[in-house]
Design a protein around this motif. Structure first.
Motif, PDB file in Angstrom:
ATOM      1  N   GLY A  71       3.139   3.112  50.565  1.00  0.00           N
ATOM      2  CA  GLY A  71       2.384   2.434  51.624  1.00  0.00           C
ATOM      3  C   GLY A  71       1.953   3.403  52.702  1.00  0.00           C
ATOM      4  N   ARG A  72       1.486   2.824  53.798  1.00  0.00           N
ATOM      5  CA  ARG A  72       0.879   3.620  54.865  1.00  0.00           C
ATOM      6  C   ARG A  72       1.859   4.596  55.514  1.00  0.00           C
ATOM      7  N   GLY A  73       3.141   4.373  55.284  1.00  0.00           N
ATOM      8  CA  GLY A  73       4.134   5.307  55.795  1.00  0.00           C
ATOM      9  C   GLY A  73       3.950   6.726  55.267  1.00  0.00           C
ATOM     10  N   ILE A  74       3.146   6.887  54.227  1.00  0.00           N
ATOM     11  CA  ILE A  74       2.933   8.210  53.630  1.00  0.00           C
ATOM     12  C   ILE A  74       2.006   9.070  54.508  1.00  0.00           C
ATOM     13  N   LYS A  75       1.294   8.420  55.401  1.00  0.00           N
ATOM     14  CA  LYS A  75       0.501   9.073  56.466  1.00  0.00           C
ATOM     15  C   LYS A  75      -0.802   9.722  56.018  1.00  0.00           C
ATOM     16  N   GLU A  76      -0.769  10.566  54.966  1.00  0.00           N
ATOM     17  CA  GLU A  76      -2.011  11.259  54.564  1.00  0.00           C
ATOM     18  C   GLU A  76      -2.150  11.265  53.050  1.00  0.00           C
ATOM     19  N   ALA A  77      -3.412  11.346  52.615  1.00  0.00           N
ATOM     20  CA  ALA A  77      -3.687  11.355  51.175  1.00  0.00           C
ATOM     21  C   ALA A  77      -2.926  12.478  50.463  1.00  0.00           C
ATOM     22  N   ASP A  78      -2.863  13.628  51.087  1.00  0.00           N
ATOM     23  CA  ASP A  78      -2.234  14.790  50.441  1.00  0.00           C
ATOM     24  C   ASP A  78      -0.761  14.552  50.141  1.00  0.00           C
ATOM     25  N   ASN A  79      -0.140  13.661  50.913  1.00  0.00           N
ATOM     26  CA  ASN A  79       1.300  13.420  50.717  1.00  0.00           C
ATOM     27  C   ASN A  79       1.604  12.519  49.526  1.00  0.00           C
ATOM     28  N   ILE A  80       0.573  11.889  48.960  1.00  0.00           N
ATOM     29  CA  ILE A  80       0.792  10.977  47.826  1.00  0.00           C
ATOM     30  C   ILE A  80       1.454  11.734  46.677  1.00  0.00           C
ATOM     31  N   SER A  81       1.150  13.037  46.571  1.00  0.00           N
ATOM     32  CA  SER A  81       1.703  13.821  45.451  1.00  0.00           C
ATOM     33  C   SER A  81       3.233  13.797  45.470  1.00  0.00           C
ATOM     34  N   LEU A  82       3.819  13.626  46.656  1.00  0.00           N
ATOM     35  CA  LEU A  82       5.282  13.552  46.746  1.00  0.00           C
ATOM     36  C   LEU A  82       5.789  12.308  46.002  1.00  0.00           C
ATOM     37  N   ALA A  93       8.116   6.396  36.019  1.00  0.00           N
ATOM     38  CA  ALA A  93       7.599   5.126  36.570  1.00  0.00           C
ATOM     39  C   ALA A  93       6.094   5.198  36.765  1.00  0.00           C
ATOM     40  N   GLU A  94       5.463   4.039  36.876  1.00  0.00           N
ATOM     41  CA  GLU A  94       4.047   3.958  37.238  1.00  0.00           C
ATOM     42  C   GLU A  94       3.928   4.023  38.757  1.00  0.00           C
ATOM     43  N   LEU A  95       2.842   4.603  39.222  1.00  0.00           N
ATOM     44  CA  LEU A  95       2.596   4.690  40.652  1.00  0.00           C
ATOM     45  C   LEU A  95       1.739   3.495  41.091  1.00  0.00           C
ATOM     46  N   ALA A  96       2.148   2.839  42.185  1.00  0.00           N
ATOM     47  CA  ALA A  96       1.369   1.713  42.722  1.00  0.00           C
ATOM     48  C   ALA A  96       1.256   1.902  44.225  1.00  0.00           C
ATOM     49  N   ALA A  97       0.546   0.979  44.887  1.00  0.00           N
ATOM     50  CA  ALA A  97       0.337   1.161  46.324  1.00  0.00           C
ATOM     51  C   ALA A  97       0.074  -0.164  47.017  1.00  0.00           C
ATOM     52  N   SER A  98       0.227  -0.120  48.347  1.00  0.00           N
ATOM     53  CA  SER A  98      -0.194  -1.263  49.164  1.00  0.00           C
ATOM     54  C   SER A  98      -1.708  -1.137  49.383  1.00  0.00           C
ATOM     55  N   ARG A  99      -2.275  -2.172  49.930  1.00  0.00           N
ATOM     56  CA  ARG A  99      -3.746  -2.210  50.043  1.00  0.00           C
ATOM     57  C   ARG A  99      -4.366  -1.109  50.901  1.00  0.00           C
ATOM     58  N   PRO A 100      -3.777  -0.782  52.053  1.00  0.00           N
ATOM     59  CA  PRO A 100      -4.443   0.245  52.876  1.00  0.00           C
ATOM     60  C   PRO A 100      -4.617   1.569  52.132  1.00  0.00           C
ATOM     61  N   ILE A 101      -3.681   1.868  51.248  1.00  0.00           N
ATOM     62  CA  ILE A 101      -3.752   3.130  50.486  1.00  0.00           C
ATOM     63  C   ILE A 101      -4.954   3.099  49.544  1.00  0.00           C
ATOM     64  N   CYS A 102      -5.182   1.943  48.927  1.00  0.00           N
ATOM     65  CA  CYS A 102      -6.312   1.823  47.994  1.00  0.00           C
ATOM     66  C   CYS A 102      -7.624   1.683  48.770  1.00  0.00           C
ATOM     67  N   ASP A 103      -7.567   0.937  49.886  1.00  0.00           N
ATOM     68  CA  ASP A 103      -8.785   0.796  50.705  1.00  0.00           C
ATOM     69  C   ASP A 103      -9.266   2.164  51.194  1.00  0.00           C
ATOM     70  N   ALA A 104      -8.304   3.040  51.486  1.00  0.00           N
ATOM     71  CA  ALA A 104      -8.668   4.369  51.982  1.00  0.00           C
ATOM     72  C   ALA A 104      -9.141   5.282  50.849  1.00  0.00           C
ATOM     73  N   GLY A 105      -9.010   4.800  49.617  1.00  0.00           N
ATOM     74  CA  GLY A 105      -9.438   5.603  48.469  1.00  0.00           C
ATOM     75  C   GLY A 105      -8.426   6.671  48.097  1.00  0.00           C
ATOM     76  N   TRP A 106      -7.193   6.559  48.619  1.00  0.00           N
ATOM     77  CA  TRP A 106      -6.171   7.565  48.290  1.00  0.00           C
ATOM     78  C   TRP A 106      -5.628   7.335  46.876  1.00  0.00           C
ATOM     79  N   LEU A 107      -5.678   6.099  46.423  1.00  0.00           N
ATOM     80  CA  LEU A 107      -5.358   5.764  45.032  1.00  0.00           C
ATOM     81  C   LEU A 107      -6.382   4.724  44.582  1.00  0.00           C
ATOM     82  N   PRO A 108      -6.659   4.654  43.256  1.00  0.00           N
ATOM     83  CA  PRO A 108      -7.660   3.683  42.801  1.00  0.00           C
ATOM     84  C   PRO A 108      -7.194   2.235  42.993  1.00  0.00           C
ATOM     85  N   MET A 109      -8.154   1.326  43.130  1.00  0.00           N
ATOM     86  CA  MET A 109      -7.862  -0.091  43.391  1.00  0.00           C
ATOM     87  C   MET A 109      -6.945  -0.694  42.341  1.00  0.00           C
TER      88      MET A 109
END
Ligand SMILES: Cc1cc2nc3c(=O)[nH]c(=O)nc-3n(C[C@H](O)[C@H](O)[C@H](O)COP(=O)(O)OP(=O)(O)OC[C@H]3O[C@@H](n4cnc5c(N)ncnc54)[C@H](O)[C@@H]3O)c2cc1C
Length: 324
Positions: free
Chosen positions: A212-223, A233-249
């Motif tokens: 979720g948004r606690g990750i702060k920046e797109a670059d940190n998603i790799s963590l 595991a599969e990677l998933a996200a909350s909506r703000p992450i996908c809305d920002a285009g950091w991960l696909p919808m």
């Protein structure tokens, strides 16, 4: 009282949610003193029927026809209407899949009845079943009882029942050949394709790590991706992450994303807004990592770590690598 479960398969592979629905039907049947039956639709589905014959069921219907080879709402509805007319079940349960959402209202309407969707629980009352369904994106639940004549149709939400509780047994197999004509089928499924090479069906994932948004920046998603890799595991996200285009919808979980029911769902830096919870609270085990001890996610979590994800996640990655 009789209960029929309509299992879902595609290309000879089960949709995992079918087993959850089967387990639910077995439990309900036990509580009202009957045994469930199951049906599988398709063409050349003997092997799947054989698998079902090893479960605690009274009968397995192999509903086969060349026009059921590929799913179409017209052919499925026609076949099921005929099966229901012959088998006369009181309740017909389906997994709440995209496919079921497509054809279940059509069958119910064509029989002059309704379907209860999104069922998350039940209780037996006076020999009948009271179903619990979600309303307002999971904010409240409601009890529903059918008061019209059978058959009663309902679809069961992902993760509401446990697939590993399907009871073994033995069932008779009965072949059922519906009458379907080409002119009854008004659509033709063409070749299947994925929208992108990374398309993923989170509903089938057993382990999900969501960010979720606690990750702060797109670059940190790799963590978080590293943690998902270490866990398999599969990677998933909350909506703000996908809305920002950091991960696909397609990786979004929630009321406007996917509804998932994995064995374990790890929510990292996700606050637990109702629109997110509605998509994942059926997970078997929920782990939350959040620096705010009052984050609503902890209300649904089985295990919680109050801490900074940038400290916790690297340690988890190391621990998973070591454990492997
Ligand atoms: C119609 C509608 C539909 C919606 N559909 C969806 C949907 O499908 N899916 C969805 O997810 N949302 C959906 N939303 C949005 C939803 O309301 C929330 O806004 C969203 O879920 C919040 O995402 P988040 O938890 O990632 O972000 P936030 O609410 O901002 O939470 C971030 C969390 O990270 C924590 N955090 C911050 N830094 C750290 C750190 N260093 N370490 C650990 N924790 C940290 C914070 O304490 C906070 O709890 C929808 C909203 C509407 C109105």
């Amino acid at each position: 009282m009789s209960i029929l479960v309509v299992m879902e398969q595609r290309g000879g592979a089960w949709n995992r949610m079918s087993w959850e629905t089967l387990a639910a039907a077995q439990q309900m049947a036990g509580e009202v003193g009957t045994t469930a039956t199951a049906a599988v639709l398709g063409q050349g589905v003997e092997a799947l029927g054989g698998e079902l014959a090893g479960k605690r069921l009274e009968r397995v219907y192999l509903v086969e026809h060349e026009l059921l080879q590929e799913y179409t709402p017209d052919a499925y509805a026609a076949a099921l209407r005929q099966l229901v007319a012959q088998a006369k079940p009181d309740y017909v349960f389906f997994p709440h899949t995209y496919q079921v959402r497509d054809f279940l209202p059509k069958i119910a309407t064509s029989l002059g009845t309704v379907a209860v969707s999104d069922v998350v629980g039940h209780r037996a009352e006076g020999g009948a079943l009271v179903l619990v369904r979600q309303l307002f994106q999971g904010k409240v639940n409601s009890d529903v009882k059918f008061v019209s004549p059978a058959p009663h149709f309902a679809s069961l939400q992902a993760g509401a029942y446990r697939a590993d509780q399907v009871a073994e047994g033995s069932a008779a197999i009965e072949k059922f050949t519906p009458e379907i004509s080409v002119k009854d089928v008004r659509t033709k499924p063409l070749e299947r394709f994925r929208e992108s090479a990374r398309a993923v069906d989170l509903t089938a994932a057993e382990l999900i790590v969501a960010v979720g948004r606690g990750i702060k920046e797109a670059d940190n998603i790799s963590l978080i991706q590293d943690l998902a890799n270490a866990m398999g595991a599969e990677l998933a996200a909350s909506r703000p992450i996908c809305d920002a285009g950091w991960l696909p919808m397609e990786r979004q979980v929630g009321s406007s994303g996917q509804t998932v029911g994995p064995k374990m769902y790890m929510a990292i830096g996700i606050s637990g807004a109702i629109q997110h919870l509605v998509g994942m609270k059926g997970s078997r085990v929920i782990v939350a990592i959040n620096k705010d001890p009052n984050a609503p996610i902890f209300e649904v979590a089985d295990y919680g770590i109050v801490g900074d994800l940038f400290q916790v996640v690297p340690e988890l990655i190391e621990a998973f690598k070591k454990a492997k």
